[in-house]
Design a protein around this motif. Structure first.
Motif, PDB file in Angstrom:
ATOM      1  N   SER A 193      38.737  46.075  34.742  1.00  0.00           N
ATOM      2  CA  SER A 193      37.513  45.367  35.137  1.00  0.00           C
ATOM      3  C   SER A 193      37.474  45.126  36.636  1.00  0.00           C
ATOM      4  O   SER A 193      36.427  45.268  37.265  1.00  0.00           O
ATOM      5  CB  SER A 193      37.404  44.022  34.402  1.00  0.00           C
ATOM      6  OG  SER A 193      37.232  44.227  33.036  1.00  0.00           O
ATOM      7  N   LEU A 194      38.610  44.780  37.194  1.00  0.00           N
ATOM      8  CA  LEU A 194      38.692  44.577  38.642  1.00  0.00           C
ATOM      9  C   LEU A 194      38.352  45.866  39.387  1.00  0.00           C
ATOM     10  O   LEU A 194      37.563  45.859  40.332  1.00  0.00           O
ATOM     11  CB  LEU A 194      40.103  44.097  39.015  1.00  0.00           C
ATOM     12  CG  LEU A 194      40.387  43.860  40.486  1.00  0.00           C
ATOM     13  CD1 LEU A 194      39.595  42.670  40.998  1.00  0.00           C
ATOM     14  CD2 LEU A 194      41.871  43.640  40.705  1.00  0.00           C
ATOM     15  N   ASN A 219      46.986  41.918  40.698  1.00  0.00           N
ATOM     16  CA  ASN A 219      46.352  40.613  40.757  1.00  0.00           C
ATOM     17  C   ASN A 219      45.910  40.164  39.358  1.00  0.00           C
ATOM     18  O   ASN A 219      44.840  40.522  38.904  1.00  0.00           O
ATOM     19  CB  ASN A 219      45.150  40.682  41.705  1.00  0.00           C
ATOM     20  CG  ASN A 219      44.541  39.331  41.965  1.00  0.00           C
ATOM     21  OD1 ASN A 219      45.083  38.301  41.574  1.00  0.00           O
ATOM     22  ND2 ASN A 219      43.396  39.339  42.619  1.00  0.00           N
ATOM     23  N   LYS A 243      34.507  46.692  38.874  1.00  0.00           N
ATOM     24  CA  LYS A 243      33.554  45.817  39.562  1.00  0.00           C
ATOM     25  C   LYS A 243      33.743  45.783  41.075  1.00  0.00           C
ATOM     26  O   LYS A 243      32.797  45.519  41.810  1.00  0.00           O
ATOM     27  CB  LYS A 243      33.678  44.394  39.019  1.00  0.00           C
ATOM     28  CG  LYS A 243      33.211  44.254  37.598  1.00  0.00           C
ATOM     29  CD  LYS A 243      33.439  42.864  37.082  1.00  0.00           C
ATOM     30  CE  LYS A 243      33.054  42.776  35.609  1.00  0.00           C
ATOM     31  NZ  LYS A 243      33.469  41.514  35.015  1.00  0.00           N
ATOM     32  N   ASP A 244      34.960  46.040  41.524  1.00  0.00           N
ATOM     33  CA  ASP A 244      35.257  45.880  42.944  1.00  0.00           C
ATOM     34  C   ASP A 244      35.492  47.217  43.652  1.00  0.00           C
ATOM     35  O   ASP A 244      34.727  47.602  44.526  1.00  0.00           O
ATOM     36  CB  ASP A 244      36.487  44.972  43.086  1.00  0.00           C
ATOM     37  CG  ASP A 244      36.794  44.626  44.522  1.00  0.00           C
ATOM     38  OD1 ASP A 244      35.850  44.367  45.287  1.00  0.00           O
ATOM     39  OD2 ASP A 244      37.989  44.628  44.890  1.00  0.00           O
ATOM     40  N   ASN A 259      46.777  49.011  41.428  1.00  0.00           N
ATOM     41  CA  ASN A 259      45.912  48.772  40.271  1.00  0.00           C
ATOM     42  C   ASN A 259      45.800  50.022  39.396  1.00  0.00           C
ATOM     43  O   ASN A 259      45.947  49.952  38.176  1.00  0.00           O
ATOM     44  CB  ASN A 259      44.517  48.330  40.718  1.00  0.00           C
ATOM     45  CG  ASN A 259      44.530  46.974  41.351  1.00  0.00           C
ATOM     46  OD1 ASN A 259      45.304  46.103  40.987  1.00  0.00           O
ATOM     47  ND2 ASN A 259      43.682  46.779  42.343  1.00  0.00           N
ATOM     48  N   ARG A 261      41.976  43.600  32.287  1.00  0.00           N
ATOM     49  CA  ARG A 261      41.629  42.798  33.467  1.00  0.00           C
ATOM     50  C   ARG A 261      41.670  43.652  34.741  1.00  0.00           C
ATOM     51  O   ARG A 261      40.798  43.551  35.596  1.00  0.00           O
ATOM     52  CB  ARG A 261      42.550  41.595  33.599  1.00  0.00           C
ATOM     53  CG  ARG A 261      42.354  40.590  32.475  1.00  0.00           C
ATOM     54  CD  ARG A 261      42.768  39.218  32.907  1.00  0.00           C
ATOM     55  NE  ARG A 261      42.736  38.285  31.816  1.00  0.00           N
ATOM     56  CZ  ARG A 261      41.686  37.519  31.515  1.00  0.00           C
ATOM     57  NH1 ARG A 261      40.588  37.617  32.214  1.00  0.00           N
ATOM     58  NH2 ARG A 261      41.745  36.672  30.512  1.00  0.00           N
ATOM     59  N   ILE A 262      42.675  44.497  34.860  1.00  0.00           N
ATOM     60  CA  ILE A 262      42.793  45.356  36.046  1.00  0.00           C
ATOM     61  C   ILE A 262      41.706  46.422  36.033  1.00  0.00           C
ATOM     62  O   ILE A 262      41.119  46.738  37.068  1.00  0.00           O
ATOM     63  CB  ILE A 262      44.210  45.971  36.148  1.00  0.00           C
ATOM     64  CG1 ILE A 262      45.247  44.872  36.376  1.00  0.00           C
ATOM     65  CG2 ILE A 262      44.281  47.028  37.239  1.00  0.00           C
ATOM     66  CD1 ILE A 262      45.011  43.998  37.620  1.00  0.00           C
TER      67      ILE A 262
END
Length: 161
Positions: A138-139, A108, A142-143, A69, A135-136
């Motif tokens: 944000s992933l 992902n 958040k994660d 990522n 998107r990555i």
């Protein structure tokens, strides 16, 4: 009567200067922290722009088997500032390395984002990977990032300042 700093040996002055630099860096990090639910949170963007923070985050992601990522995000940052004559080659490399299903470093992404990227590969532009990169990001924000903040990787990075 106080003689001031001039009376101290130069080695002490150098150590004091080094400590001041480290403390000001640490103070900057703490200044950029946000209080949320009683926890100190550092901004992911700030972390990614800091060499020590980036190395610590990379080590953490490697330990979680999700370093792809960050590598994808960094590749997109590099792509964004690449000269237009290199974009098609770099876009193809990024796609085959991170987007193509079953690639070793596949990130992902949802099917819609993958399909949109596939459609842009013939004539990539500066913003080709913007949606996928966001998107990555944000992933990670958040994660992975909240877990990083609780990890020994984060504590070691703070000590390094």
């Amino acid at each position: 009567m106080c003689k001031g700093l001039s009376s101290l040996p130069s080695s002490c002055l150098e150590k004091a200067k080094g400590m001041r630099v480290k403390l000001s860096s640490l103070a900057e990090i703490h200044h950029k922290h946000k209080i949320h639910d009683g926890k100190m949170l550092q901004d992911l963007e700030t972390l990614l722009s800091n060499k020590i923070g980036l190395q610590a985050f990379r080590g953490f992601l490697r330990s979680e088997f999700s370093e792809e990522n960050l590598e994808f995000w960094l590749a997109c940052e590099d792509y964004r500032v690449s000269p237009s004559n290199l974009q098609k080659t770099k876009a193809s490399s990024i796609y085959s390395q991170f987007i193509n299903p079953h690639s070793p470093l596949e990130v992902n992404l949802d099917a819609e984002t993958r399909e949109a990227l596939l459609g842009l590969m013939d004539s990539p532009g500066a913003e080709t990977f913007d949606r996928a990169q966001q998107r990555i990001y944000s992933l990670m924000a958040k994660d992975s990032f909240p877990r990083f903040l609780r990890s020994h990787h984060c504590m070691e990075a703070i000590k390094a300042f």
